[in-house]
Design an enzyme around this catalytic site. Structure first.
Site, PDB file in Angstrom:
ATOM      1  N   ALA A 278     -56.762 -16.604  82.585  1.00 24.02           N
ATOM      2  CA  ALA A 278     -57.772 -17.844  82.719  1.00 24.02           C
ATOM      3  C   ALA A 278     -56.781 -18.927  81.821  1.00 24.02           C
ATOM      4  O   ALA A 278     -57.533 -19.658  81.322  1.00 24.02           O
ATOM      5  CB  ALA A 278     -59.120 -17.489  82.087  1.00 24.02           C
ATOM      6  N   ALA A 279     -55.649 -18.914  81.894  1.00 24.20           N
ATOM      7  CA  ALA A 279     -54.762 -19.772  81.288  1.00 24.20           C
ATOM      8  C   ALA A 279     -54.452 -20.930  82.027  1.00 24.20           C
ATOM      9  O   ALA A 279     -54.881 -22.058  82.413  1.00 24.20           O
ATOM     10  CB  ALA A 279     -53.579 -19.073  80.351  1.00 24.20           C
ATOM     11  N   ARG A 280     -53.117 -20.612  82.818  1.00 24.07           N
ATOM     12  CA  ARG A 280     -52.777 -21.268  83.753  1.00 24.07           C
ATOM     13  C   ARG A 280     -52.229 -20.474  84.932  1.00 24.07           C
ATOM     14  O   ARG A 280     -51.452 -19.515  84.745  1.00 24.07           O
ATOM     15  CB  ARG A 280     -51.333 -22.200  83.206  1.00 24.07           C
ATOM     16  CG  ARG A 280     -52.097 -23.396  82.382  1.00 24.07           C
ATOM     17  CD  ARG A 280     -52.729 -24.392  82.972  1.00 24.07           C
ATOM     18  NE  ARG A 280     -53.279 -25.543  82.278  1.00 24.07           N
ATOM     19  CZ  ARG A 280     -54.343 -25.609  81.788  1.00 24.07           C
ATOM     20  NH1 ARG A 280     -55.142 -24.633  81.808  1.00 24.07           N
ATOM     21  NH2 ARG A 280     -54.961 -26.834  80.957  1.00 24.07           N
ATOM     22  N   GLU A 309     -53.393 -24.942  93.307  1.00 24.16           N
ATOM     23  CA  GLU A 309     -54.980 -24.947  93.067  1.00 24.16           C
ATOM     24  C   GLU A 309     -55.331 -26.397  94.305  1.00 24.16           C
ATOM     25  O   GLU A 309     -54.801 -27.606  93.830  1.00 24.16           O
ATOM     26  CB  GLU A 309     -55.527 -25.460  91.809  1.00 24.16           C
ATOM     27  CG  GLU A 309     -55.096 -24.321  90.957  1.00 24.16           C
ATOM     28  CD  GLU A 309     -55.672 -24.439  89.605  1.00 24.16           C
ATOM     29  OE1 GLU A 309     -56.115 -25.745  89.153  1.00 24.16           O
ATOM     30  OE2 GLU A 309     -55.745 -23.314  88.783  1.00 24.16           O
ATOM     31  N   HIS A 327     -60.812 -21.876  88.928  1.00 25.27           N
ATOM     32  CA  HIS A 327     -60.630 -23.003  87.477  1.00 25.27           C
ATOM     33  C   HIS A 327     -61.727 -23.508  86.996  1.00 25.27           C
ATOM     34  O   HIS A 327     -61.726 -24.789  86.902  1.00 25.27           O
ATOM     35  CB  HIS A 327     -59.491 -23.909  88.004  1.00 25.27           C
ATOM     36  CG  HIS A 327     -58.787 -24.374  86.617  1.00 25.27           C
ATOM     37  ND1 HIS A 327     -57.529 -24.982  86.847  1.00 25.27           N
ATOM     38  CD2 HIS A 327     -58.837 -24.400  85.194  1.00 25.27           C
ATOM     39  CE1 HIS A 327     -56.909 -25.123  85.505  1.00 25.27           C
ATOM     40  NE2 HIS A 327     -57.949 -24.723  84.673  1.00 25.27           N
ATOM     41  N   ILE A 328     -62.540 -22.751  86.423  1.00 24.76           N
ATOM     42  CA  ILE A 328     -63.882 -23.367  85.605  1.00 24.76           C
ATOM     43  C   ILE A 328     -63.968 -22.888  84.243  1.00 24.76           C
ATOM     44  O   ILE A 328     -65.144 -23.051  83.591  1.00 24.76           O
ATOM     45  CB  ILE A 328     -65.091 -22.806  86.475  1.00 24.76           C
ATOM     46  CG1 ILE A 328     -65.192 -21.127  86.494  1.00 24.76           C
ATOM     47  CG2 ILE A 328     -65.171 -23.191  87.834  1.00 24.76           C
ATOM     48  CD1 ILE A 328     -66.537 -20.564  86.917  1.00 24.76           C
ATOM     49  N   ALA A 330     -63.143 -24.565  81.743  1.00 27.76           N
ATOM     50  CA  ALA A 330     -63.852 -25.683  80.994  1.00 27.76           C
ATOM     51  C   ALA A 330     -65.118 -26.355  81.503  1.00 27.76           C
ATOM     52  O   ALA A 330     -65.628 -27.468  80.939  1.00 27.76           O
ATOM     53  CB  ALA A 330     -62.798 -26.969  80.791  1.00 27.76           C
TER      54      ALA A 330
END
Length: 416
Positions: A278-280, A309, A327-328, A330
């Site tokens: 869940a980083a990059r 993405e 990519h959720i 945040a």
């Protein structure tokens, strides 16, 4: 394979003087009369000294606070197309982006008045930081504001994978009832290996301890005192690969962390390991992960970030042992509020020549830690004065190497 600084590079920290020397143009203009249409009344004669272009969605409170600044005009265009950005940016002094906008040389060159690029998040892989520095443009971000949200999502992915929650849900959504098909595994007693013990990594460590896990981590840029404070065992990269039942990645994406976990690294892991990214995207090689899942070397994976993405060809669609999110990390009300608050507070300071909390291409300095670091700071100062008397040509690059007890401390001040 041994690892060191190359796997966990610091952000680009071009010397402060280099950036300041590039910033030779004055930003301040003469005042003019404006009218506040939204309030239906005249306001005091003020010149919009700074135009701020925002190309990603931010919290309403952020837009309101920036718009209330007497010397700032906000151009708020979430999801703005690249061509429109290039047309709009020449008159703007600041650009605020999220991950959707790639701030490359073309956009930076188009921004003839650009002084600040602000990333409304942590990662700056979508920004050409080196070129921005050459142009004398300050790059800033908002670290720590979405820390808890990102860590919660990462741990949520871990729970979903370990207990097959996604597959059980899908079965019941189709009217099924198969209790024994979805036998999972407990987290208690397992070894959680964290790659990168920064803002999100140390929160992940805290959650792991709450589930009675043994937590180990590798991060050569974090002082030993931080490992002790978070009650995490410090290990080398290869040892983490060998010992961990679950591996969670929390490092920035750059040219030295891309494909940090690839086929050779999967081969060193325990059979049946769980991988969380869940980083990059791109830190874990997706093709290698797919092969490891298919062979059973990896028991399951939780993925929130992707090499491209959105993914052009998602290798994991329909895979029963992969939990995916778009990519959720945040994407919580709280994280977006705190990110917006940081932008609203720090951007005006940056435009007016103040000191900002989180510069990316300038060193971020804390208080000097104890007598040891004070002594080394004085030593570096003397060495600089000495060198300046004997070196005729300008220095373009200095490499600092630390050995011994000093490596346990924060050495960023010494690099100034």
């Amino acid at each position: 394979m041994s690892y060191g600084a190359s796997l966990f590079p610091q952000r680009v920290e071009t010397p402060e003087r280099r950036l300041q020397n590039c910033q030779s143009r004055s930003l301040y203009l003469h005042p003019e009369v404006t009218h506040d249409e939204s309030q239906g009344r005249n306001v005091a004669p003020v010149k919009t000294q700074f135009k701020v272009l925002i190309t990603g969605k931010l919290a309403d409170t952020c837009i309101e606070k920036l718009s209330a600044e007497p010397d700032i005009e906000v151009l708020y265009h979430p999801e703005m197309p690249r061509e429109a950005i290039i047309r709009q940016i020449p008159e703007c002094h600041a650009l605020v982006t999220r991950s959707e906008t790639t701030v490359d040389k073309t956009i930076i060159d188009a921004g003839k008045k650009l002084k600040v690029i602000a990333r409304a998040a942590v990662g700056v892989a979508n920004i050409d930081v080196d070129y921005a520095t050459e142009r004398g443009i300050l790059v800033m971000n908002t670290p720590g504001k979405n820390t808890n949200s990102a860590a919660e999502l990462a741990f949520g992915l871990l729970l979903a994978v370990a207990r097959n929650i996604h597959e059980a849900h899908n079965t019941m959504s189709q009217g099924g009832w198969e209790r024994h098909r979805f036998t999972g595994t407990e987290l208690r007693g397992k070894t959680l290996g964290i790659i990168g013990l920064g803002n999100v990594g140390h929160r992940m460590a805290r959650f792991g301890r709450g589930f009675e896990m043994q937590v180990i981590a590798c991060d050569p840029y974090i002082p030993d005192s931080e490992f002790e404070r978070h009650r995490v065992e410090k290990v080398e990269f290869e040892e983490l690969l060998r010992r961990s039942d679950i591996i969670s990645v929390h490092v920035p994406k750059n040219k030295t962390t891309i494909n940090m976990i690839d086929r050779p690294q999967f081969e060193q892991m325990k059979r049946g390991v769980i991988i969380i990214n869940a980083a990059r995207g791109g830190i874990v090689n997706e093709s290698a992960l797919k092969a490891a899942l298919d062979s059973g070397q990896v028991a399951g994976a939780g993925i929130d970030t992707w090499e491209t993405e959105p993914p052009r060809e998602n290798l994991f669609i329909g895979h029963p042992r992969v939990v995916m999110t778009p990519h959720i990390g945040a994407s919580t009300v709280e994280a977006q509020f705190f990110i917006g608050e940081a932008i609203a507070q720090e951007l005006p300071k940056a435009l007016r020549g103040g000191i900002v909390e989180a510069p990316v291409n300038m060193p971020q300095i804390r208080m000097i830690e104890g007598n040891m670091m004070s002594a080394y700071t004085v030593l570096c100062e003397k060495l600089g004065i000495f060198s300046a008397q004997y070196i005729d040509s300008p220095i373009s690059r200095i490499e600092a190497i630390y050995r011994g007890d000093i490596t346990a401390h924060d050495c960023r001040l010494l690099r100034l």
